[in-house]
Design a protein around this motif. Structure first.
Motif, PDB file in Angstrom:
ATOM      1  N   SER A   1       0.848  -1.188   0.000  1.00 21.13           N
ATOM      2  CA  SER A   1       0.000   0.000   0.000  1.00 21.13           C
ATOM      3  C   SER A   1       0.881   1.234   0.000  1.00 21.13           C
ATOM      4  O   SER A   1       2.109   1.140   0.077  1.00 21.13           O
ATOM      5  N   LYS A   2       0.230   2.374  -0.046  1.00 23.80           N
ATOM      6  CA  LYS A   2       0.965   3.629   0.085  1.00 23.80           C
ATOM      7  C   LYS A   2       1.527   3.726   1.494  1.00 23.80           C
ATOM      8  O   LYS A   2       0.953   3.204   2.446  1.00 23.80           O
TER       9      LYS A   2
ATOM     10  N   CYS B   1      -9.832   5.390  -1.902  1.00 23.96           N
ATOM     11  CA  CYS B   1      -9.451   4.393  -2.895  1.00 23.96           C
ATOM     12  C   CYS B   1      -7.953   4.149  -2.760  1.00 23.96           C
ATOM     13  O   CYS B   1      -7.165   5.088  -2.746  1.00 23.96           O
ATOM     14  N   GLU B   2      -7.541   2.911  -2.659  1.00 23.22           N
ATOM     15  CA  GLU B   2      -6.115   2.585  -2.600  1.00 23.22           C
ATOM     16  C   GLU B   2      -5.606   2.659  -4.043  1.00 23.22           C
ATOM     17  O   GLU B   2      -5.500   1.666  -4.737  1.00 23.22           O
ATOM     18  N   ASN B   3      -5.332   3.909  -4.492  1.00 20.50           N
ATOM     19  CA  ASN B   3      -5.033   4.120  -5.907  1.00 20.50           C
ATOM     20  C   ASN B   3      -3.672   3.574  -6.337  1.00 20.50           C
ATOM     21  O   ASN B   3      -3.476   3.283  -7.499  1.00 20.50           O
ATOM     22  N   LYS B   4      -2.750   3.392  -5.420  1.00 22.79           N
ATOM     23  CA  LYS B   4      -1.462   2.786  -5.792  1.00 22.79           C
ATOM     24  C   LYS B   4      -1.687   1.332  -6.212  1.00 22.79           C
ATOM     25  O   LYS B   4      -1.319   0.928  -7.311  1.00 22.79           O
ATOM     26  N   TYR B   5      -2.294   0.552  -5.339  1.00 19.44           N
ATOM     27  CA  TYR B   5      -2.576  -0.856  -5.635  1.00 19.44           C
ATOM     28  C   TYR B   5      -3.488  -0.986  -6.845  1.00 19.44           C
ATOM     29  O   TYR B   5      -3.224  -1.763  -7.763  1.00 19.44           O
TER      30      TYR B   5
ATOM     31  N   SER C   1      -4.442  -9.380   2.327  1.00 15.67           N
ATOM     32  CA  SER C   1      -3.578  -8.305   2.814  1.00 15.67           C
ATOM     33  C   SER C   1      -2.963  -8.707   4.146  1.00 15.67           C
ATOM     34  O   SER C   1      -3.556  -9.460   4.913  1.00 15.67           O
TER      35      SER C   1
ATOM     36  N   ASN D   1      -0.652   4.713   4.840  1.00 17.55           N
ATOM     37  CA  ASN D   1      -2.021   4.880   4.346  1.00 17.55           C
ATOM     38  C   ASN D   1      -2.990   4.498   5.452  1.00 17.55           C
ATOM     39  O   ASN D   1      -3.195   3.337   5.729  1.00 17.55           O
TER      40      ASN D   1
END
Length: 108
Positions: free
Chosen positions: A50-51, A59-63, A88, A54
């Motif tokens: 994850s970021k 929204c977990e936009n990196k993943y 996770s 975080n």
């Protein structure tokens, strides 16, 4: 819009960066691990994080960006995605402050 751009612009730029990262990972590591297209069902395990720190609801936009780019590239290369599963794990990374993701992609 301010001097530094709107929040939406910053989020869009970051999302594009994550998609680009996913494409880079696909070209440099994932593609070489894929089985040949032989009509059989195969899997590939993707590990990611994850970021950093975080801890907000968002929204977990990196993943999302990285995995979506990889899945899209696989389809562009002619693979059929059959299923995507993940889990996770908390307390990952050097400082123990990141969340690790294991994503299993089943494809043909």
């Amino acid at each position: 819009m301010g001097i530094f751009g709107s929040r939406e612009e910053k989020l869009e730029n970051k999302a594009q960066q994550y998609r680009n990262d996913g494409m880079f990972q696909y070209r440099d590591t994932v593609r070489a691990s894929l089985a040949p297209k032989d009509g059989k069902v195969h899997v590939v395990m993707l590990n990611s994080f994850s970021k950093f720190l975080n801890q907000t609801f968002e929204c977990e936009n990196k993943y999302t960006g990285q995995i979506d780019a990889i899945i899209s590239a696989m389809q562009d290369d002619g693979y059929e995605i059959l299923d995507v599963k993940f889990n996770s794990i908390q307390g990952q990374g050097l400082t123990g402050s990141m969340e690790g993701f294991h994503t299993l992609v089943t494809y043909r």
